[in-house]
Design a protein around this motif. Sequence first.
Motif, PDB file in Angstrom:
ATOM      1  N   MET A 145       0.809  -1.228   0.000  1.00  0.00           N
ATOM      2  CA  MET A 145       0.000   0.000   0.000  1.00  0.00           C
ATOM      3  C   MET A 145       0.849   1.288   0.000  1.00  0.00           C
ATOM      4  SD  MET A 145      -2.772  -1.635  -0.044  1.00  0.00           S
ATOM      5  CE  MET A 145      -4.091  -0.427   0.151  1.00  0.00           C
ATOM      6  N   LYS A 146       2.034   1.184  -0.565  1.00  0.00           N
ATOM      7  CA  LYS A 146       2.856   2.390  -0.721  1.00  0.00           C
ATOM      8  C   LYS A 146       2.633   2.949  -2.123  1.00  0.00           C
ATOM      9  CE  LYS A 146       4.791   1.172   3.180  1.00  0.00           C
ATOM     10  NZ  LYS A 146       4.057   1.570   4.427  1.00  0.00           N
ATOM     11  N   HIS A 147       2.443   4.233  -2.203  1.00  0.00           N
ATOM     12  CA  HIS A 147       2.352   4.907  -3.498  1.00  0.00           C
ATOM     13  C   HIS A 147       3.739   4.889  -4.159  1.00  0.00           C
ATOM     14  CE1 HIS A 147      -1.698   6.268  -2.365  1.00  0.00           C
ATOM     15  NE2 HIS A 147      -1.173   6.304  -1.147  1.00  0.00           N
ATOM     16  N   VAL A 148       3.739   4.913  -5.494  1.00  0.00           N
ATOM     17  CA  VAL A 148       4.985   4.622  -6.220  1.00  0.00           C
ATOM     18  C   VAL A 148       5.383   5.768  -7.150  1.00  0.00           C
ATOM     19  CG1 VAL A 148       6.059   3.082  -7.913  1.00  0.00           C
ATOM     20  CG2 VAL A 148       4.597   2.127  -6.102  1.00  0.00           C
ATOM     21  N   LEU A 149       6.493   6.396  -6.835  1.00  0.00           N
ATOM     22  CA  LEU A 149       7.136   7.358  -7.748  1.00  0.00           C
ATOM     23  C   LEU A 149       8.408   6.677  -8.228  1.00  0.00           C
ATOM     24  CD1 LEU A 149       7.398  10.243  -8.990  1.00  0.00           C
ATOM     25  CD2 LEU A 149       8.588  10.909  -6.880  1.00  0.00           C
ATOM     26  N   VAL A 150       8.442   6.336  -9.517  1.00  0.00           N
ATOM     27  CA  VAL A 150       9.559   5.540 -10.025  1.00  0.00           C
ATOM     28  C   VAL A 150      10.353   6.330 -11.063  1.00  0.00           C
ATOM     29  CG1 VAL A 150       8.221   4.404 -11.869  1.00  0.00           C
ATOM     30  CG2 VAL A 150      10.182   3.224 -10.873  1.00  0.00           C
ATOM     31  N   GLU A 151      11.651   6.178 -11.018  1.00  0.00           N
ATOM     32  CA  GLU A 151      12.507   6.892 -11.975  1.00  0.00           C
ATOM     33  C   GLU A 151      12.227   6.385 -13.396  1.00  0.00           C
ATOM     34  OE1 GLU A 151      14.051   9.522 -13.084  1.00  0.00           O
ATOM     35  OE2 GLU A 151      13.992   9.981 -10.955  1.00  0.00           O
ATOM     36  N   LYS A 152      12.469   7.227 -14.377  1.00  0.00           N
ATOM     37  CA  LYS A 152      12.288   6.804 -15.763  1.00  0.00           C
ATOM     38  C   LYS A 152      13.557   6.130 -16.257  1.00  0.00           C
ATOM     39  CE  LYS A 152      14.704   9.151 -17.629  1.00  0.00           C
ATOM     40  NZ  LYS A 152      16.161   9.474 -17.445  1.00  0.00           N
ATOM     41  N   PRO A 153      13.488   5.216 -17.224  1.00  0.00           N
ATOM     42  CA  PRO A 153      12.282   4.659 -17.827  1.00  0.00           C
ATOM     43  C   PRO A 153      11.502   3.846 -16.805  1.00  0.00           C
ATOM     44  CG  PRO A 153      14.192   3.378 -18.494  1.00  0.00           C
ATOM     45  CD  PRO A 153      14.721   4.577 -17.760  1.00  0.00           C
ATOM     46  N   ALA A 154      10.165   3.867 -16.935  1.00  0.00           N
ATOM     47  CA  ALA A 154       9.327   3.247 -15.910  1.00  0.00           C
ATOM     48  C   ALA A 154       9.634   1.757 -15.771  1.00  0.00           C
ATOM     49  CB  ALA A 154       7.852   3.460 -16.253  1.00  0.00           C
ATOM     50  N   SER A 162      13.117  16.499 -31.322  1.00  0.00           N
ATOM     51  CA  SER A 162      13.676  16.548 -29.969  1.00  0.00           C
ATOM     52  C   SER A 162      14.953  15.741 -29.887  1.00  0.00           C
ATOM     53  CB  SER A 162      12.667  16.050 -28.931  1.00  0.00           C
ATOM     54  OG  SER A 162      12.351  14.697 -29.157  1.00  0.00           O
ATOM     55  N   THR A 163      15.815  16.180 -28.995  1.00  0.00           N
ATOM     56  CA  THR A 163      17.066  15.471 -28.738  1.00  0.00           C
ATOM     57  C   THR A 163      17.270  15.330 -27.234  1.00  0.00           C
ATOM     58  OG1 THR A 163      18.530  17.392 -28.518  1.00  0.00           O
ATOM     59  CG2 THR A 163      18.137  16.574 -30.757  1.00  0.00           C
ATOM     60  N   SER A 164      17.963  14.297 -26.884  1.00  0.00           N
ATOM     61  CA  SER A 164      18.458  14.152 -25.514  1.00  0.00           C
ATOM     62  C   SER A 164      19.828  13.514 -25.651  1.00  0.00           C
ATOM     63  CB  SER A 164      17.504  13.280 -24.695  1.00  0.00           C
ATOM     64  OG  SER A 164      18.042  13.060 -23.414  1.00  0.00           O
ATOM     65  N   LEU A 168      17.400   8.147 -22.160  1.00  0.00           N
ATOM     66  CA  LEU A 168      17.318   9.425 -22.877  1.00  0.00           C
ATOM     67  C   LEU A 168      16.051   9.538 -23.738  1.00  0.00           C
ATOM     68  CD1 LEU A 168      21.065   9.643 -24.028  1.00  0.00           C
ATOM     69  CD2 LEU A 168      20.046  10.563 -21.937  1.00  0.00           C
ATOM     70  N   ALA A 169      15.743   8.469 -24.477  1.00  0.00           N
ATOM     71  CA  ALA A 169      14.601   8.552 -25.397  1.00  0.00           C
ATOM     72  C   ALA A 169      13.276   8.660 -24.645  1.00  0.00           C
ATOM     73  CB  ALA A 169      14.585   7.360 -26.350  1.00  0.00           C
ATOM     74  N   TRP A 170      13.250   8.243 -23.385  1.00  0.00           N
ATOM     75  CA  TRP A 170      12.027   8.412 -22.591  1.00  0.00           C
ATOM     76  C   TRP A 170      11.547   9.857 -22.645  1.00  0.00           C
ATOM     77  CZ3 TRP A 170       9.095   4.644 -20.450  1.00  0.00           C
ATOM     78  CH2 TRP A 170       8.082   5.040 -19.588  1.00  0.00           C
ATOM     79  N   TYR A 171      12.495  10.778 -22.587  1.00  0.00           N
ATOM     80  CA  TYR A 171      12.150  12.204 -22.631  1.00  0.00           C
ATOM     81  C   TYR A 171      11.620  12.612 -24.003  1.00  0.00           C
ATOM     82  CZ  TYR A 171      14.772  12.701 -18.261  1.00  0.00           C
ATOM     83  OH  TYR A 171      15.212  12.590 -16.979  1.00  0.00           O
ATOM     84  N   CYS A 172      12.337  12.203 -25.048  1.00  0.00           N
ATOM     85  CA  CYS A 172      11.968  12.660 -26.405  1.00  0.00           C
ATOM     86  C   CYS A 172      10.651  12.028 -26.844  1.00  0.00           C
ATOM     87  CB  CYS A 172      13.085  12.305 -27.389  1.00  0.00           C
ATOM     88  SG  CYS A 172      14.621  13.178 -27.034  1.00  0.00           S
ATOM     89  N   ILE A 173      10.477  10.751 -26.533  1.00  0.00           N
ATOM     90  CA  ILE A 173       9.203  10.100 -26.842  1.00  0.00           C
ATOM     91  C   ILE A 173       8.088  10.751 -26.028  1.00  0.00           C
ATOM     92  CG2 ILE A 173       7.920   7.931 -26.571  1.00  0.00           C
ATOM     93  CD1 ILE A 173      10.629   6.490 -27.252  1.00  0.00           C
TER      94      ILE A 173
END
Lengths: 377, 377
Positions: free
Chosen positions: A109-118, A174-176, A204-209
């Motif tokens: 029951m913990k809420h989840v903030l996960v780093e990208k890529p998910a 877009s670029t990363s 990196l592509a997580w951002y551009c996508i």
Amino acid sequence: MYGRWLFQNLSTDKMAKNDTVHFGILGCANIARKVARAISLSPNATVYAIASRSIQKAEKFATENSLPASVRIYGSYDEVVEDSGVDAVYIPLPTSLHVQWAVTAASKMKHVLVEKPAALDVAELDQILEACEFNGVQFMDGSMWLHHPRTAHMEHLLSLSNSTSIGPVHFIHSTSTMPTTKEFLENNIRVKPELDALGALGDLAWYCIGASLWAKGYKLPTNVTALPDVTRNASGVILSITASLQWDKPNQTVANIHCSFLSHTSMDLAICGSNGSMHLRDFIIPYNETSAKFDLTFGAKFVDLHIGWNVRPEEVHVANNLPQEALMVQEFARLVASIRDCGSHPSIKWPEISRKTQVVVDAVKKSLELGCKPVAL
Amino acid sequence: MYGRWLFQNLSTDKMAKNDTVHFGILGCANIARKVARAISLSPNATVYAIASRSIQKAEKFATENSLPASVRIYGSYDEVVEDSGVDAVYIPLPTSLHVQWAVTAASKMKHVLVEKPAALDVAELDQILEACEFNGVQFMDGSMWLHHPRTAHMEHLLSLSNSTSIGPVHFIHSTSTMPTTKEFLENNIRVKPELDALGALGDLAWYCIGASLWAKGYKLPTNVTALPDVTRNASGVILSITASLQWDKPNQTVANIHCSFLSHTSMDLAICGSNGSMHLRDFIIPYNETSAKFDLTFGAKFVDLHIGWNVRPEEVHVANNLPQEALMVQEFARLVASIRDCGSHPSIKWPEISRKTQVVVDAVKKSLELGCKPVAL
């Protein structure tokens, strides 16, 4: 710590407030330093616990990041998810560990903030999202730039359909990119097949996508095509990748992305519609913390004889009262508190954004596997 | 005429000089107005004759563009190429007519400045180039931006190989887009199959392909891939096109181009190396006539915690004493005078640039015909 003074008036007395969300951080990755600070800066969040597989490493992290003495220090991630005082976890672990720890946290029951890529792929992400949905906890990935008011301002301009609109979006670029060392390219966690098998396609592509989908109001593209210039390290992990996303008529758009660990730092985003365009060069991490700008060009044409332009790009400046990562934490904590304190349902906005992004990541990967053939979605 | 006053001190008394090159203009297209002015502004060139298929149209052009009374007005292109007073022709005719009139002009020993795209394909261009070579006349296409001192300044930065270099170029992004009307998209010369069958691939992509080749020191790409988002009008002429050029190792680079008659005006160029990048948004037609800028970013990295950047783009301003189109005419006329007066050989630089550009245009077209498969060069 830099930034505490700058933003300190915004984060005082929050421990006394009822809406404060208690975060447990799973792991001491570099990015956790930034997010620990963001949690500290966010008026409705606090770092409650920090864990590493070695308690010494967790202690060192707490000291180096000036975490309060009250923060619980653990030598295992299990202890964090078992702690009843923890409302939410932030997971900056390597991507291959996301599914295990996000599902475990959700089941507690913990809420989840996960780093990208998910996640490594949609199948894994769906396990996470299903666990979050089943347990009624909030999910969000760590795409900080989506929480900057600059992004909201641009989104507003994109949403207009009157004469001041930039019009239907036709082209997105877009670029990363970031330069790395030879050592990084072979051994860094972000390019290790057993830890972050997606390499630049994930990190990196997580951002551009994400930016391409965002500019298209999260409509999935019709086709996704990887381009043949992909570069991999000796382990086969992607170091640089170029791809093109295509949306068919009636709102035809093409989005080109280029992501690389081999090039100079760039975070370009250009969105071109029928009547105007927006350009920025720091879309993922703004040049500075307190304000950001984008360039807006509207109604541009050439003067007589085509010897110049009738307009110049207008600089649109947008101030922010907190760094974008603290705004992300604040938004996440707001949703968590609303669920915890008011019985609200988790927001589906953020899981949907993550899932669509992951769907396109998968499609780029599949296109590569097919020899750069277009993959229909 | 705007610009005469601005630059008039540079173009006085040239009629008296021996090195003045006499231009005959074949056709009264809109672009001919700009180049007629450029010839007038160039200190070593003069408009000697103007022709249209209708003498009335040529007369109207001469009047409207304030050409001196001494300019010869012809009702046929043949009269221009037969006129022994004409040193060089400027050919702003539809692309399908380039081969006929460039070859005819060369056979009459006239030097050839031809509007871009140089030809419909390499086979046609080769006919032109062979005629020019055989007759010892200079050839150049009308890519004006190559003659701006900003371009030279950027080229210098690209040529460096020391610690101030932006490093090997890894990524190039360019666009050439302009909004048009429904009427244009069906009936304009630039999208008529019998006049400019290449459409946006010729009129617009010539710039982006040229810029990509220029940034790579005119090394041809290994592969060229069209992307599946091509748009055509009812006659099958390309209205928008996206393509990717790829250079293999050891100097691996990818160049994405996007060209469209459907989008807001854009002329973006970004060149990203390992240590730095250059960005501009008016590479084809500078915002104004007297100076232009580009942004240079060098050694960018993130500050501690990745909460900002260590540097901002530096604006590099480059002044020009003549508009870029007049600098083009000046350079072309300099070469012509050198051949005419000193027995020099024609420069091979400009024909080679045109031919390489045309080779890539052909490859994009071929990739389209193959269903967007990569075409090896």
